[in-house]
Scaffold this motif. Structure first.
Motif, PDB file in Angstrom:
ATOM      1  N   LEU A 169       0.820  -1.211   0.000  1.00 27.01           N
ATOM      2  CA  LEU A 169       0.000   0.000   0.000  1.00 27.01           C
ATOM      3  C   LEU A 169       0.854   1.261   0.000  1.00 27.01           C
ATOM      4  CD1 LEU A 169      -2.794  -0.948   2.538  1.00 27.01           C
ATOM      5  CD2 LEU A 169      -3.034  -0.633   0.075  1.00 27.01           C
ATOM      6  N   LEU A 170       1.909   1.272   0.794  1.00 20.95           N
ATOM      7  CA  LEU A 170       2.748   2.460   0.903  1.00 20.95           C
ATOM      8  C   LEU A 170       3.765   2.571  -0.226  1.00 20.95           C
ATOM      9  CD1 LEU A 170       3.471   2.424   4.739  1.00 20.95           C
ATOM     10  CD2 LEU A 170       1.797   3.808   3.483  1.00 20.95           C
ATOM     11  N   GLY A 171       4.132   1.445  -0.812  1.00 19.97           N
ATOM     12  CA  GLY A 171       5.089   1.466  -1.903  1.00 19.97           C
ATOM     13  C   GLY A 171       6.531   1.389  -1.443  1.00 19.97           C
ATOM     14  N   THR A 172       6.818   1.723  -0.215  1.00 18.81           N
ATOM     15  CA  THR A 172       8.188   1.678   0.275  1.00 18.81           C
ATOM     16  C   THR A 172       8.188   1.614   1.794  1.00 18.81           C
ATOM     17  OG1 THR A 172      10.338   2.747   0.251  1.00 18.81           O
ATOM     18  CG2 THR A 172       8.436   4.196   0.270  1.00 18.81           C
ATOM     19  N   ALA A 173       9.248   1.075   2.350  1.00 17.48           N
ATOM     20  CA  ALA A 173       9.377   1.013   3.795  1.00 17.48           C
ATOM     21  C   ALA A 173      10.276   2.123   4.322  1.00 17.48           C
ATOM     22  CB  ALA A 173       9.946  -0.344   4.196  1.00 17.48           C
ATOM     23  N   PHE A 174      10.859   2.922   3.454  1.00 18.76           N
ATOM     24  CA  PHE A 174      11.817   3.936   3.843  1.00 18.76           C
ATOM     25  C   PHE A 174      11.419   5.299   3.304  1.00 18.76           C
ATOM     26  CE2 PHE A 174      14.108  -0.060   3.505  1.00 18.76           C
ATOM     27  CZ  PHE A 174      14.695  -0.126   4.760  1.00 18.76           C
ATOM     28  N   ALA A 175      11.884   6.318   3.986  1.00 18.01           N
ATOM     29  CA  ALA A 175      11.778   7.681   3.478  1.00 18.01           C
ATOM     30  C   ALA A 175      13.146   7.996   2.871  1.00 18.01           C
ATOM     31  CB  ALA A 175      11.442   8.653   4.601  1.00 18.01           C
ATOM     32  N   PHE A 176      13.320   7.637   1.616  1.00 18.81           N
ATOM     33  CA  PHE A 176      14.598   7.836   0.939  1.00 18.81           C
ATOM     34  C   PHE A 176      14.903   9.326   0.815  1.00 18.81           C
ATOM     35  CE2 PHE A 176      13.138   3.721  -0.675  1.00 18.81           C
ATOM     36  CZ  PHE A 176      14.288   2.958  -0.602  1.00 18.81           C
ATOM     37  N   ALA A 177      16.197   9.659   0.829  1.00 22.74           N
ATOM     38  CA  ALA A 177      16.612  11.019   0.496  1.00 22.74           C
ATOM     39  C   ALA A 177      16.197  11.278  -0.954  1.00 22.74           C
ATOM     40  CB  ALA A 177      18.122  11.166   0.656  1.00 22.74           C
ATOM     41  N   VAL A 178      15.867  12.499  -1.267  1.00 23.74           N
ATOM     42  CA  VAL A 178      15.456  12.847  -2.628  1.00 23.74           C
ATOM     43  C   VAL A 178      16.384  13.901  -3.206  1.00 23.74           C
ATOM     44  CG1 VAL A 178      13.038  12.232  -2.263  1.00 23.74           C
ATOM     45  CG2 VAL A 178      13.803  14.560  -1.805  1.00 23.74           C
ATOM     46  N   GLY A 179      16.368  14.004  -4.517  1.00 27.85           N
ATOM     47  CA  GLY A 179      17.199  14.987  -5.198  1.00 27.85           C
ATOM     48  C   GLY A 179      16.881  15.017  -6.672  1.00 27.85           C
ATOM     49  N   GLU A 180      17.764  15.622  -7.408  1.00 27.10           N
ATOM     50  CA  GLU A 180      17.633  15.705  -8.863  1.00 27.10           C
ATOM     51  C   GLU A 180      18.967  15.365  -9.482  1.00 27.10           C
ATOM     52  OE1 GLU A 180      16.260  19.649  -9.694  1.00 27.10           O
ATOM     53  OE2 GLU A 180      14.288  19.266  -8.830  1.00 27.10           O
ATOM     54  N   LEU A 181      18.926  14.851 -10.701  1.00 32.29           N
ATOM     55  CA  LEU A 181      20.150  14.648 -11.473  1.00 32.29           C
ATOM     56  C   LEU A 181      19.857  14.908 -12.930  1.00 32.29           C
ATOM     57  CD1 LEU A 181      19.984  11.776 -13.143  1.00 32.29           C
ATOM     58  CD2 LEU A 181      20.766  10.806 -11.027  1.00 32.29           C
ATOM     59  N   GLU A 196      16.476  15.735 -17.287  1.00 31.13           N
ATOM     60  CA  GLU A 196      16.365  15.956 -15.846  1.00 31.13           C
ATOM     61  C   GLU A 196      15.495  14.860 -15.219  1.00 31.13           C
ATOM     62  OE1 GLU A 196      17.958  18.604 -14.501  1.00 31.13           O
ATOM     63  OE2 GLU A 196      18.615  19.284 -16.487  1.00 31.13           O
ATOM     64  N   PHE A 197      15.920  14.374 -14.048  1.00 29.28           N
ATOM     65  CA  PHE A 197      15.175  13.353 -13.321  1.00 29.28           C
ATOM     66  C   PHE A 197      15.073  13.722 -11.854  1.00 29.28           C
ATOM     67  CE2 PHE A 197      16.913  11.183 -16.976  1.00 29.28           C
ATOM     68  CZ  PHE A 197      15.832  10.440 -17.431  1.00 29.28           C
ATOM     69  N   ARG A 198      13.909  13.442 -11.256  1.00 29.48           N
ATOM     70  CA  ARG A 198      13.707  13.518  -9.810  1.00 29.48           C
ATOM     71  C   ARG A 198      14.046  12.128  -9.279  1.00 29.48           C
ATOM     72  NH1 ARG A 198       8.679  13.368  -8.714  1.00 29.48           N
ATOM     73  NH2 ARG A 198       8.067  12.816 -10.797  1.00 29.48           N
ATOM     74  N   ILE A 199      14.901  12.073  -8.277  1.00 34.43           N
ATOM     75  CA  ILE A 199      15.365  10.764  -7.817  1.00 34.43           C
ATOM     76  C   ILE A 199      15.213  10.595  -6.309  1.00 34.43           C
ATOM     77  CG2 ILE A 199      17.007  10.418  -9.704  1.00 34.43           C
ATOM     78  CD1 ILE A 199      19.206  11.289  -7.628  1.00 34.43           C
ATOM     79  N   GLU A 200      15.130   9.338  -5.927  1.00 32.64           N
ATOM     80  CA  GLU A 200      15.304   8.931  -4.547  1.00 32.64           C
ATOM     81  C   GLU A 200      16.697   8.317  -4.485  1.00 32.64           C
ATOM     82  OE1 GLU A 200      11.461   7.122  -2.781  1.00 32.64           O
ATOM     83  OE2 GLU A 200      11.408   6.753  -4.949  1.00 32.64           O
ATOM     84  N   ILE A 201      17.354   8.457  -3.336  1.00 30.56           N
ATOM     85  CA  ILE A 201      18.726   7.980  -3.210  1.00 30.56           C
ATOM     86  C   ILE A 201      18.793   6.886  -2.154  1.00 30.56           C
ATOM     87  CG2 ILE A 201      21.124   8.631  -2.772  1.00 30.56           C
ATOM     88  CD1 ILE A 201      20.179  11.561  -3.469  1.00 30.56           C
ATOM     89  N   ALA A 202      19.269   5.712  -2.575  1.00 29.79           N
ATOM     90  CA  ALA A 202      19.445   4.569  -1.667  1.00 29.79           C
ATOM     91  C   ALA A 202      20.912   4.521  -1.259  1.00 29.79           C
ATOM     92  CB  ALA A 202      19.033   3.278  -2.361  1.00 29.79           C
ATOM     93  N   ARG A 203      21.155   4.780   0.035  1.00 28.53           N
ATOM     94  CA  ARG A 203      22.541   4.801   0.518  1.00 28.53           C
ATOM     95  C   ARG A 203      22.830   3.660   1.491  1.00 28.53           C
ATOM     96  NH1 ARG A 203      22.303  10.966   0.389  1.00 28.53           N
ATOM     97  NH2 ARG A 203      23.687  11.446  -1.338  1.00 28.53           N
ATOM     98  N   SER A 204      21.934   3.414   2.422  1.00 32.94           N
ATOM     99  CA  SER A 204      22.184   2.363   3.417  1.00 32.94           C
ATOM    100  C   SER A 204      21.943   0.987   2.798  1.00 32.94           C
ATOM    101  CB  SER A 204      21.269   2.545   4.630  1.00 32.94           C
ATOM    102  OG  SER A 204      19.937   2.208   4.291  1.00 32.94           O
ATOM    103  N   SER A 205      22.476  -0.033   3.449  1.00 35.27           N
ATOM    104  CA  SER A 205      22.253  -1.407   2.965  1.00 35.27           C
ATOM    105  C   SER A 205      20.770  -1.736   2.933  1.00 35.27           C
ATOM    106  CB  SER A 205      22.979  -2.417   3.859  1.00 35.27           C
ATOM    107  OG  SER A 205      24.364  -2.263   3.721  1.00 35.27           O
ATOM    108  N   ALA A 206      20.038  -1.326   3.971  1.00 37.50           N
ATOM    109  CA  ALA A 206      18.598  -1.608   4.021  1.00 37.50           C
ATOM    110  C   ALA A 206      17.872  -0.905   2.871  1.00 37.50           C
ATOM    111  CB  ALA A 206      18.017  -1.176   5.364  1.00 37.50           C
ATOM    112  N   GLU A 207      18.221   0.343   2.591  1.00 34.91           N
ATOM    113  CA  GLU A 207      17.588   1.071   1.482  1.00 34.91           C
ATOM    114  C   GLU A 207      17.922   0.420   0.142  1.00 34.91           C
ATOM    115  OE1 GLU A 207      17.455   5.575   3.333  1.00 34.91           O
ATOM    116  OE2 GLU A 207      19.194   4.970   2.154  1.00 34.91           O
TER     117      GLU A 207
END
Length: 155
Positions: free
Chosen positions: A21-33, A44-55
């Protein structure tokens, strides 16, 4: 003991349903590239950033859709031979494997949803950018194009 196992199974099923339902378990950092192609175009893209192992393990799993201008950037500062898969991923993705200088070194196009097959560039990379399947072809993005974002040595 069987009551405990039943409770654990119900909790796991409830958690999985909530993730769907939520689509994700994390509140990923966001940005643009930006991706600068050989023909001079800039995408141009709006992105979420996965940094941790869990993400990174969660990634885009359980998502039902991804906007044309959206994606997820997996950041590996230690530059491993990155391996990806499509377990629990419902939408086809383009996976762009990117070197430390921001150059795209490999593109896995339209990866197959739910596949457990390993997807890799077969070499060390700084990051992987996942975009909606077919985006690389639609926008003319190719190996050698440059990804501009602060994690790369190209700002």
């Amino acid at each position: 003991m069987s009551g405990l196992l039943l409770a654990i199974r119900r909790t796991a099923a409830s958690t999985a349903a909530l993730l769907l339902l939520l689509g994700t378990a994390f509140a990923f950092a966001v940005g643009e590239l930006t991706i600068a192609t050989a023909d001079g175009a800039r995408h141009e893209f709006r992105i979420e950033i996965a940094r941790s192992s869990a993400e990174k393990n969660q990634g885009l799993m359980f998502r039902q859709a991804l906007a044309e201008d959206a994606g997820m950037l997996f950041d590996w500062p230690d530059r491993p031979v990155a391996t990806m898969w499509m377990k629990n991923t419902f939408i086809p993705l383009d996976m762009l494997f990117i070197d430390a200088d921001g150059r795209i070194v490999h593109i896995a196009r339209r990866t197959v949803p739910h596949s457990l097959e390993t997807v890799t560039a077969g070499r060390r990379v700084r990051a992987v950018l996942e975009l909606r399947g077919g985006t690389a072809d639609r926008r003319g993005i190719a190996v050698g194009d440059r990804v501009i974002h602060p994690i790369f040595e190209n700002d």
